[in-house]
Design a protein around this motif. Structure first.
Motif, PDB file in Angstrom:
ATOM      1  N   LYS A  31       0.302   5.703  -0.997  1.00  0.00           N
ATOM      2  CA  LYS A  31      -0.491   6.815  -1.540  1.00  0.00           C
ATOM      3  C   LYS A  31      -1.941   6.394  -1.818  1.00  0.00           C
ATOM      4  O   LYS A  31      -2.480   6.665  -2.898  1.00  0.00           O
ATOM      5  CB  LYS A  31       0.145   7.341  -2.828  1.00  0.00           C
ATOM      6  N   ASN A  32      -2.528   5.717  -0.866  1.00  0.00           N
ATOM      7  CA  ASN A  32      -3.925   5.263  -0.996  1.00  0.00           C
ATOM      8  C   ASN A  32      -4.133   4.272  -2.127  1.00  0.00           C
ATOM      9  O   ASN A  32      -5.265   4.054  -2.569  1.00  0.00           O
ATOM     10  CB  ASN A  32      -4.871   6.457  -1.173  1.00  0.00           C
ATOM     11  N   GLN A  33      -3.046   3.692  -2.632  1.00  0.00           N
ATOM     12  CA  GLN A  33      -3.134   2.646  -3.646  1.00  0.00           C
ATOM     13  C   GLN A  33      -2.704   1.320  -3.023  1.00  0.00           C
ATOM     14  O   GLN A  33      -1.895   1.285  -2.106  1.00  0.00           O
ATOM     15  CB  GLN A  33      -2.246   2.954  -4.851  1.00  0.00           C
ATOM     16  N   LYS A  34      -3.235   0.251  -3.566  1.00  0.00           N
ATOM     17  CA  LYS A  34      -2.906  -1.073  -3.037  1.00  0.00           C
ATOM     18  C   LYS A  34      -2.758  -2.052  -4.187  1.00  0.00           C
ATOM     19  O   LYS A  34      -3.559  -2.041  -5.134  1.00  0.00           O
ATOM     20  CB  LYS A  34      -4.011  -1.532  -2.079  1.00  0.00           C
ATOM     21  N   THR A  35      -1.722  -2.884  -4.100  1.00  0.00           N
ATOM     22  CA  THR A  35      -1.526  -3.914  -5.118  1.00  0.00           C
ATOM     23  C   THR A  35      -1.098  -5.211  -4.446  1.00  0.00           C
ATOM     24  O   THR A  35      -0.431  -5.194  -3.403  1.00  0.00           O
ATOM     25  CB  THR A  35      -0.469  -3.477  -6.157  1.00  0.00           C
ATOM     26  N   THR A  86       0.851  -1.198   0.000  1.00  0.00           N
ATOM     27  CA  THR A  86       0.000   0.000   0.000  1.00  0.00           C
ATOM     28  C   THR A  86       0.882   1.241   0.000  1.00  0.00           C
ATOM     29  O   THR A  86       1.834   1.343   0.785  1.00  0.00           O
ATOM     30  CB  THR A  86      -0.920   0.026   1.223  1.00  0.00           C
ATOM     31  N   LYS A 137       1.921   5.992  -9.334  1.00  0.00           N
ATOM     32  CA  LYS A 137       1.304   4.744  -8.908  1.00  0.00           C
ATOM     33  C   LYS A 137       2.370   3.693  -8.608  1.00  0.00           C
ATOM     34  O   LYS A 137       3.547   3.872  -8.942  1.00  0.00           O
ATOM     35  CB  LYS A 137       0.348   4.220  -9.976  1.00  0.00           C
TER      36      LYS A 137
END
Length: 380
Positions: free
Chosen positions: A273-277, A271, A293
């Motif tokens: 910057k408010n992104q998740k992978t 996780t 991203k």
């Protein structure tokens, strides 16, 4: 001739007391030594030697010199220097001869097992002198946790089931490694962590609550103990990683702009910057302040954990990232003379070698190095 005899002749020559017979012996030894040397000299070494010799041995314009001679003199001189530690110069006939005795340059040794443990009260323990079965310290008001060294040389945390401590507040320890050091630890939940050089791991002495949270600066390889009810979270610069139980490597040095997470087995959630992978085995995520991203790519995971297995391994690695590894492991500083932005490396060697041996391997990629004390000058 023995080396002591050679040194005696050189000293006589320096004092001006060398006889014609001694001179013939010295000249014969010098020529034989230079001609039989198996050392290979690079173009850069020859050029530098010729410039140095030229400054010491001025040539008169009326003297005819074959163009190859300066390089032969340079090669012979370096061969002699590297082979015996003695540098021998011959000036023109009008000048006296000079002799300079030079000590061999000290080798720069590799790093080793070195670490510092900082307890919750701020006390620091240097781990180099800790032996197996030694109790390093106790943590908790009622000594709920015992810190020991196991048979594998790893720091371990043993929870005393009979000591009823607080389940709310917890003590935190920090394991850190200096330049040229690495260390292994087994956390209270059984998770194994391998800490690379110039790194630190902050963690609780026991995992209370519903999460297992640690903080990393630098690089570490994690073998997380499985617990589906209590996720394991690694916080580092610009990102957090959440797992239930798996093996992965995190590369998060403050002086490098990209945080790299490489998965070997299982799965991890990265996780930033408010992104998740979600990573799959063999994938690596790249996180940076400059990225919009999270970037994910396929990699050879063995390259990422080569350091843990005692190796340097490079897969199209850029020169400056390679030199950062050497700086952390050998305690050196790299200086660049020229543009090296397009230099890439493949291959590798062992981390237990002296620096000079590692640089020889790197020179196979058409790059040149000059070591001055603890500074390595890099030439394209």
């Amino acid at each position: 001739m023995k080396e002591t005899e050679i040194l005696e002749l050189l000293q006589k020559y320096k004092n001006g007391t060398l006889s014609h017979e001694d001179k013939d012996q010295l000249d014969a030894w010098y020529l034989k030594k230079a001609s039989t040397s198996k050392l290979q000299l690079s173009e850069y070494e020859l050029e530098n030697s010729y410039e140095y010799l030229e400054s010491k041995l001025p040539l008169h314009q009326e003297t005819k010199v074959i163009s190859i001679w300066p390089r032969v003199v340079a090669a012979a001189s370096i061969a002699l220097f590297l082979g015996t530690g003695i540098f021998y110069f011959t000036k023109s006939k009008e000048k006296e001869k000079q002799i300079q005795v030079v000590e061999k340059q000290n080798e720069i040794a590799p790093g080793g097992t070195r670490g510092i443990l900082t307890l919750s009260n701020g006390k620091q323990i240097v781990l180099a002198n800790i032996s197996e079965k030694d109790t390093i310290a106790h943590e908790g008001d009622k000594e709920e946790v015992t810190i020991k060294m196991n048979a594998n040389g790893e720091i371990t945390y043993i929870i005393n089931p009979n000591a009823a401590g607080s389940k709310e507040d917890n003590s935190f320890n920090t394991l850190s490694t200096p330049t040229g050091g690495q260390y292994n630890i087994v956390l209270a939940d059984g998770t194994k962590v391998y800490l690379n050089a110039v790194s630190s791991l902050k963690y609780p002495t026991q995992f209370n609550g519903d999460k297992r949270i640690v903080e990393l600066e630098g690089e570490a390889y994690f073998e997380v103990a499985k617990n589906k009810n209590k996720p394991f979270i690694v916080k580092s610069d610009n990102q957090s990683i959440e797992v239930l139980g798996t093996h992965f490597n995190v590369h998060a040095y403050a002086n490098e702009s990209v945080v790299k997470t490489t998965l070997l087995e299982g799965s991890v959630a990265v996780t930033s910057k408010n992104q998740k992978t979600i990573l799959k085995p063999g994938q690596q995520s790249d996180v940076s302040e400059s990225f919009s991203k999270i970037k994910v790519r396929e990699v050879d995971p063995e390259t990422a954990i080569a350091w843990k297995n005692g190796r340097f391994k490079f897969d199209n690695a850029d020169l400056k990232s390679v030199m950062k590894q050497l700086e952390r492991w050998y305690g050196i500083k790299a200086e660049y003379r020229g543009d090296v932005s397009d230099v890439r490396f493949n291959g590798g060697t062992f981390r237990n070698k002296n620096l000079s041996e590692v640089l020889k391997v790197l020179e196979l990629n058409n790059i040149k190095f000059k070591v001055e004390g603890k500074t390595v000058i890099v030439y394209p």
